[in-house]
Design an enzyme around this catalytic site. Structure first.
Site, mmCIF file in Angstrom:
data_model
loop_
_atom_site.group_PDB
_atom_site.id
_atom_site.type_symbol
_atom_site.label_atom_id
_atom_site.label_comp_id
_atom_site.label_asym_id
_atom_site.label_seq_id
_atom_site.Cartn_x
_atom_site.Cartn_y
_atom_site.Cartn_z
ATOM 1 C CE LYS A 115 -2.034 1.870 3.623
ATOM 2 N NZ LYS A 115 -2.873 2.099 4.787
ATOM 3 C CG ASP A 146 -7.662 3.840 2.583
ATOM 4 O OD1 ASP A 146 -8.597 3.359 1.885
ATOM 5 O OD2 ASP A 146 -7.717 4.965 3.088
#
Ligand code: SF4
Length: 227
Positions: A126, A145
């Site tokens: 991420k 997220d």
């Protein structure tokens, strides 16, 4: 309960179209002025709000300038400088170690490949995706997220639970030119309307296509539990 489009691809397209209209200026909310500051801000933002990170990095980026400053910093002092951030002790260690690697292996530059980025301490897929997208203009994936995770499940775009599997599903259905924007649209909508605890379905531009819509819907598909 809204009625989703016939395919997840069509559903993804309508989600992007509607949210683009709703949030035309959607973009990253972390503040930074170079790639290293971006990397540090993203490491700090794990399980912490962007607002808090921006508050703390304001003085951090004035005190530390470049990878040498972080790599040579006293770790306890660096941690103290971050003490309003969640897990600040661990994050101070990640930043110091990442900056050492950047100096030793990358000539002081933040790397521009996924493989090299995820070798840095405290950097997962991420974080690497955010740094690639906003630091290097390279879009290889979709940043997943907590907001993207929750909204994608609520909207019926994926049934997967874990970010990497969700990302794979989304990359198959979200138009590639919207991969970067998709994350920020979900974050804006997740903050403003489709919040974790109490989504405002009555005021949501996706209500008619959302299978989790609370009207007469019984299940929050993000959790799989009844509302
Ligand atoms: S606010 Fe409600 S209708 Fe809108 S996306 Fe979230 S769960 Fe669906």
């Amino acid at each position: 309960m809204g009625t989703p489009r016939d395919s997840t691809q069509a559903q993804a397209e309508v989600v992007v179209d509607r949210l683009e209209d709703e949030y035309p200026d959607s973009t990253i909310s972390l503040r930074y002025s170079n790639r290293l500051e971006l990397l540090i801000a993203v490491i700090l933002s794990a399980q912490c709000t962007d607002e808090r990170v921006n508050k703390e990095t304001k003085h951090l980026f004035e005190k530390y300038d470049g990878p040498e400053d972080y790599a040579n910093a006293d770790q306890d002092e660096l941690a103290e400088d971050l003490n309003s951030i969640t897990y600040y002790n661990s994050k101070a260690g990640y930043i110091k170690s990442s900056c050492k690697t950047i100096l030793e292996d990358h000539d002081g530059e933040v790397p521009d490949t996924m493989d090299e980025l995820i070798e840095l301490s405290g950097v997962g897929r991420k974080t690497a995706n955010v740094v690639l997208q906003h630091g290097h203009d390279i879009v290889e994936g979709i940043v997943v997220d907590t907001h993207v995770q929750r909204l994608s499940r609520r909207l019926g775009l994926t049934e997967e639970e874990y970010p990497e599997r969700i990302e794979e599903d989304l990359m198959g259905i979200v138009p590639e030119e919207s991969w970067q924007e998709f994350t920020h649209l979900c974050i804006d909508h997740g903050r403003a309307v489709c919040t974790a605890q109490n989504p405002d379905c009555g005021d949501c531009v996706l209500a008619d296509v959302c299978p989790s819509e609370k009207g007469d819907g019984e299940i929050d598909l993000a959790s799989g539990d009844p509302w």
